[in-house]
Design a protein around this motif. Structure first.
Motif, PDB file in Angstrom:
ATOM      1  N   UNK A  49      -1.263  -2.197  -6.933  1.00  0.00           N
ATOM      2  CA  UNK A  49      -1.147  -2.725  -5.593  1.00  0.00           C
ATOM      3  C   UNK A  49      -1.942  -4.009  -5.461  1.00  0.00           C
ATOM      4  N   UNK A  50      -1.281  -5.052  -5.050  1.00  0.00           N
ATOM      5  CA  UNK A  50      -2.026  -6.283  -4.894  1.00  0.00           C
ATOM      6  C   UNK A  50      -2.209  -6.676  -3.444  1.00  0.00           C
ATOM      7  N   UNK A  51      -1.610  -5.878  -2.579  1.00  0.00           N
ATOM      8  CA  UNK A  51      -1.754  -6.047  -1.136  1.00  0.00           C
ATOM      9  C   UNK A  51      -1.686  -7.498  -0.672  1.00  0.00           C
TER      10      UNK A  51
ATOM     11  N   UNK B   7      -0.908 -10.696   1.611  1.00  0.00           N
ATOM     12  CA  UNK B   7      -0.855 -10.844   3.059  1.00  0.00           C
ATOM     13  C   UNK B   7       0.595 -11.123   3.436  1.00  0.00           C
TER      14      UNK B   7
ATOM     15  N   UNK C 206       5.615  -4.015  -1.386  1.00  0.00           N
ATOM     16  CA  UNK C 206       4.900  -5.174  -1.934  1.00  0.00           C
ATOM     17  C   UNK C 206       5.782  -5.915  -2.936  1.00  0.00           C
TER      18      UNK C 206
ATOM     19  N   UNK D  68       8.301  -5.987   9.764  1.00  0.00           N
ATOM     20  CA  UNK D  68       6.922  -6.075   9.301  1.00  0.00           C
ATOM     21  C   UNK D  68       6.732  -5.144   8.099  1.00  0.00           C
ATOM     22  N   UNK D  69       5.676  -5.406   7.391  1.00  0.00           N
ATOM     23  CA  UNK D  69       5.368  -4.587   6.224  1.00  0.00           C
ATOM     24  C   UNK D  69       5.276  -3.095   6.589  1.00  0.00           C
ATOM     25  N   UNK D  70       4.601  -2.841   7.684  1.00  0.00           N
ATOM     26  CA  UNK D  70       4.417  -1.448   8.102  1.00  0.00           C
ATOM     27  C   UNK D  70       5.757  -0.788   8.405  1.00  0.00           C
TER      28      UNK D  70
END
Lengths: 482, 589
Positions: free
Chosen positions: A2-4, A6, A208, A251-253
């Motif tokens: 996981x590189x999370x 932005x 991601x 959105x990501x979420x």
């Protein structure tokens, strides 16, 4: 794993590219002190500042796609012309891309303009890149790195990066399928509340990776395993749904929520005996009822998952809706008068596409991917949301990855990449040749967009399309190899 | 200086050279980081010590960022590294919830705190770590999933696969060829119809390709309007909170559950949603949820099974938990700045709950200054008390004194013997005003109650005496007439003349001709008692007024005699009745 990264909206990058291209054109026509030029520099500088969050900002073309950083920007009606123009602009300068270093934030308007003029003028030089490099050195412009266009369609780096992305997608597919199977098994065993952290984690990772490159996920969703249909179908639907969600800028979420929802949309089927699910002949009333109750039961079984009430609430309705059509026909046959939720509409599209293009015990023939899309397009507004169907076709291209083509020279070709431009009417394909043992082997990759230099007509034309299963071909074997 | 010995760290070492100053700074920050974590576990989130230690930590980070760049820490088993250097080691005696252990357990490979890190983010980070500090096999998430979900701007990290290490990655080259469609499928057409709703397009369908020239590119392109539509759809989805759709879907799902276990599972989730809707102040949905459930499983519904109905009854009982009630009441008090729609919706929801809620609601009435809120809560209490007066009885018994008027206002809207019993008790309330109102309410309900309350005629409080007399005076009653006659006969001499006069007046209003002999005697007698002083004049006046209020022919005859009496004192008493005529007060009202 996981590189999370932005999450950043496309529009910011689009604006950056727009400002870059506008400045290049304005600077070509007007003098240094012209208001439009000065405004253009200011806008370009502002968008550099808002897009650059590390020590550099790269924008480049890879495989006919535009990337800013690691993110591929999607083609759409509003960006198509801009992207095409930029690709042509770079092509003319034998450039694959440009990397702006952090120092650009400190440079004067004059320096930016000098760079833009050099870049622009290089297009008229016999050796554009060498000329540009010299020019930059002379002007002492040290905050730009040029990325040279390579002869091969993909240079070593992008090839490696593509291979890495495929590998990650393969891992994601494996983990996702395993996690869904595990959850389903635990529910079957009646183990009370079932934890979903593994699934959440793999879906988060998938999001991601998908933000970076969604094409690889639409490609991997061509995987078909007849004996493992329920789980591969769930994973395919999740991946396709997330591709749609990504394309419309969820959105990501919410992409995670959508992925979770799609992954478990058929959970209710675990309560249906296999002999009913795979029955070749007509279902009796009871069996039909069982089938028709599965979306409702998926929603009920969802409640057994150990997740926050909010998460469950978030995905319950779309699961319930996934067999309801846009006009609210379909099932469950309940008094449902509400318009379908966005997730429900997305999942119903992904679900139907995967179903239409999958072998089932009770179906004698399969629709090729392009015909499946045609079938769905013709039902837009009745069965499916008309706008989302267009989004889906935009993602898949008219010849989706995994479509088997017969070319006018008799060759058999498999679509391996479906660039977004012009709906990929002329995709990238690999030629398949029958081996002695009856299987197909992958030959060279060709671009159907290629024209004869003398006649300017296309070298190859598509004459027919098939479903790969018709010839026993597993597309991912060829798309993900070599 | 300690150095990490792994190959990986050697590689990092080669790439990263850290100054002593930087390492020292990192160590200082990490010590504060660990200390803050300990405090976080010891004190509540909002405790001053917790807040202070987080503030100290942010200060330490800021101080670090003044001289150095972002702080990236490599997480290994029981230790933290900054570059190649070990900067923190978990003590063997440290609890399993040590922060470094937790990060390692959930697969965090490195974590980076970036310049600008605000207090909110570090607090959010600790909150997440604390939430997932205990290991659980079946859980909704872990530190990594929660951090991903939170999308912290200044805390970056990388996690590794910890769940799937032994899982063989799918080898696509080994996949079996996809099954071609079955050669023979019996009764194809008939079969497809049977799956009509699932796969209507199963077989033999003709579908044009999307590449068909009859479909123009313009048809496939997204128009500007399409983009606007998409944007709206996405916006709605992003702003999603619990909606009516969810409630309606839940109703359809629960309605279709014919097995108790499955029914139970759905109901369990609905319970969770109840709390959620209250917390989000989605009272309209709460009301919809309760109304829908109530209606769906109403006794009138013929398809509902007995066990379903009783389970739903129990569901509403189960919602009546102190924590739910407290949450509701907290929300209610926050609604002081009135949001009428919310208030109304909440009122509609609360009536489905257990009457035990009354224990929580009555104090709200006392605490709130909002008239609208008081009105709504009172209405709910009335509704709930109609189902069970028990809670109100208990409250009246324990807290009748402080509840007083508010309680009475509610009781006034309720009927029944048990309510009346509470009202009788309220007649002993310390507040004369409350007692007076209780007396009035009781007598309004049943005039006979005035007889039970007659003893209050001698109450030390003038207000109560007035109240009871007013109550007595409201209706004609033989019983009260006799009681008053006896009272006047026995007590006139000892009591306050004004009170006695009021008693006569009450007698005139509630009495009949049966009182005339007594009244005539008091008014017209000329015996020895006529010389007993000025006090007696008031009795005559009282009798005259009573007769005037009786307003019967017999009474008028007596008054006629009084008006023509030779004795001045008798005529004067008669003159007192004239003020009744002047004021027009000659009715029982």
């Amino acid at each position: 794993m996981t590189d999370a990264p932005k999450y950043r909206s496309y529009s910011q990058f689009e604006e950056f590219l727009h400002n870059f291209y506008s400045l290049s054109q304005t600077a070509r026509i007007h003098s240094d002190n012209h208001t439009l030029v000065l405004e253009g520099i200011e806008k370009f500088s502002e968008s550099i500042n808002s897009c650059m969050d590390s020590d550099s900002l790269t924008f480049k073309i890879s495989n006919d796609q535009l990337y800013v950083g690691d993110e591929k920007l999607p083609y759409n009606r509003t960006t198509k012309n801009l992207f095409d123009n930029i690709i042509r602009y770079f092509d003319a300068r034998v450039l694959e891309g440009v990397r702006l270093l952090e120092a650009v934030k400190q440079v004067s308007a004059k320096e930016i303009l000098a760079f833009m003029r050099l870049l622009d003028m290089s297009g008229q030089q016999p050796e554009p890149l060498a000329w540009l490099k010299d020019g930059l050195a002379t002007e002492n412009i040290l905050w730009v790195e040029l990325i040279k266009k390579t002869e091969r369609p993909q240079d070593e780096e992008s090839y490696k990066s593509k291979a890495e992305r495929r590998e990650r997608a393969r891992k994601d597919y494996t983990y996702t399928k395993a996690s869904v199977e595990e959850v389903a098994q635990k529910i079957k065993e009646g183990k009370g509340e079932v934890g979903v952290r593994k699934t959440v984690r793999v879906v988060q990772d998938m999001v991601t990776n998908l933000i970076e490159d969604d094409e690889v996920y639409s490609a991997i969703s061509t995987l078909r395993v007849f004996d493992d249909y329920t789980y591969t179908h769930s994973v395919n639907v999740a991946m396709l749904s997330m591709c749609i969600g990504r394309r419309i800028n969820l959105s990501r979420r919410n992409l995670v929520n959508l992925g979770m929802c799609a992954l478990f949309h058929d959970l209710g089927k675990i309560e249906i005996p296999n002999e009913v699910l795979h029955k070749k002949n007509k279902l009796d009333d009871r069996e039909l009822q069982m089938i028709q109750e599965h979306s409702l039961n998926s929603s009920r079984l969802l409640l057994k998952l150990k997740a926050s009430p909010d998460s469950k609430a978030r995905i319950l309705v779309p699961m319930f809706e996934h067999h309801l059509k846009y006009d609210l026909s379909g099932y469950p046959h309940a008094d449902w008068k509400k318009p379908l939720t966005l997730f429900g509409k997305i999942i119903s599209i992904a679900d139907k596409y995967d179903t239409l293009t999958s072998s089932r015990a009770y179906r004698k023939s399969l629709l090729s991917p392009d015909r499946a899309l045609g079938y769905m397009f013709d039902r837009a507004g009745k069965d499916y949301d008309p706008v989302l169907i267009k989004v889906f076709i935009n993602i898949m291209g008219v010849y989706p990855v995994g479509t088997l083509l017969r070319l006018d020279n008799g060759e058999l070709a498999l679509v391996v990449s479906s660039p977004s431009r012009d709906f990929a009417k002329r995709p990238l394909v690999c030629i398949l040749e029958k081996d002695d043992d009856g299987s197909y082997i992958k030959k060279e990759i060709i671009n159907l967009d290629e024209r004869d230099s003398e006649t300017d007509s296309y070298i190859r034309e598509i004459t027919e399309t098939y479903h790969p299963s018709d010839l026993g071909i597993q597309p991912v074997q060829h798309i993900f190899s070599g | 200086m300690q150095k990490a010995d792994t190959k990986k760290q050697q590689e990092i070492s080669a790439a990263t050279s850290l100054s002593d100053k930087e390492l020292q700074g990192a160590r200082q920050v990490i010590n504060i980081f660990v200390l803050a974590w300990k405090n976080y576990g010891l004190y509540p989130e909002d405790h001053v010590n917790t807040k202070r230690s987080l503030e100290n930590l942010v200060t330490a980070f800021n101080s670090f960022f003044t001289d150095h760049e972002d702080l990236r820490l490599i997480v290994e088993k029981d230790r933290l590294l900054c570059g190649p250097e070990i900067i923190y080691e978990v003590s063997p005696e440290a609890p399993s919830e040590d922060i470094i252990t937790l990060l390692y357990r959930d697969g965090i490979k490195w974590i980076e705190f970036q310049e600008g890190l605000p207090l909110e983010e570090i607090a959010a980070f600790y909150k997440i770590a604390y939430k997932y500090r205990l290991f659980a096999e079946e859980t909704e998430g872990d530190i990594v999933t929660a951090l991903m979900d939170e999308e912290l701007e200044y805390i970056d990290f990388k996690a590794v696969d910890i769940f799937w290490q032994d899982l063989m990655i799918m080898d696509f080259s080994q996949l079996p060829p996809p099954a071609p469609p079955p050669e023979e499928v019996a009764d194809q057409e008939e079969k497809d119809q049977s799956r009509e709703t699932e796969e209507p397009e199963g077989d033999g369908i003709v579908a044009r390709s999307i590449a068909d020239p009859s479909i123009g590119v313009a048809q496939l392109e997204l128009s500007n309007l399409d983009y606007v539509t998409l944007q709206q759809m996405v916006q709605e989805e992003e702003n999603w909170v619990i909606t009516e759709d969810l409630v309606e879907a839940l109703m359809i799902i629960i309605k279709s559950q014919t097995e108790q276990e499955k029914f139970e599972a759905v109901l369990g989730f609905i319970s969770e949603e109840v709390v959620e809707t209250i917390e989000l102040e989605k009272f309209d949905l709460l009301a919809l949820l309760f109304q829908s459930l109530h209606k769906l499983f109403s006794p009138k519904s013929p398809t509902v099974q007995d066990w379903q109905r009783s389970r739903i009854d129990r569901f509403f009982q189960e919602q009546s938990k102190p924590e739910v009630f407290q949450l509701i009441c907290d929300k209610l008090l926050q609604l002081e700045i009135i949001e009428m729609d919310k208030l109304k919706a909440l009122g509609q929801a609360l009536i489905y709950l257990s009457p035990e809620l009354i224990h929580f609601l009555l104090p709200v009435i006392l605490q709130s200054r909002s008239h609208e809120l008081q009105k709504m809560v009172s209405a709910v209490i009335v509704h709930l008390s109609r189902r069970d007066i028990g809670p109100l009885e208990k409250i009246a018994k324990k807290h009748g004194t402080e509840m007083g008027g508010k309680l009475l206002a509610i009781l006034n809207r309720l009927q029944g013997d048990r309510v009346n019993r509470i009202l009788f008790k309220m007649c002993d309330h310390p507040s004369d005003t409350v007692r007076g109102k209780a007396i009035k309410e009781l007598v309004d309900r049943d005039p006979k109650y005035a007889q039970r309350l007659f003893s209050l005629i001698d109450d030390p409080s003038k207000e109560i005496r007035t109240s009871i007399l007013a109550a007595i005076a409201k209706h004609k009653s033989g019983g009260l007439e006799n009681l008053l006659l006896n009272y006047l006969k026995e007590n006139s001499a000892q009591k306050d003349p004004a009170h006695i006069l009021a008693c006569y007046e009450a007698l005139g209003r509630c009495g009949s001709d049966n009182s005339i002999p007594f009244l005539s005697k008091i008014l017209l007698s000329r015996g020895w008692n006529s010389f007993m002083g000025s006090g007696k004049l008031i009795f005559r006046e009282g009798a005259a007024i009573a007769l005037a209020l009786l307003d019967t022919p017999e009474a008028k005859d007596v008054l006629q005699k009084a008006s023509k009496s030779r004795f001045k004192v008798i005529r004067k008493a008669f003159d007192g009745t004239k003020r009744l005529t002047v004021s027009g007060d000659n009715t029982n009202d």
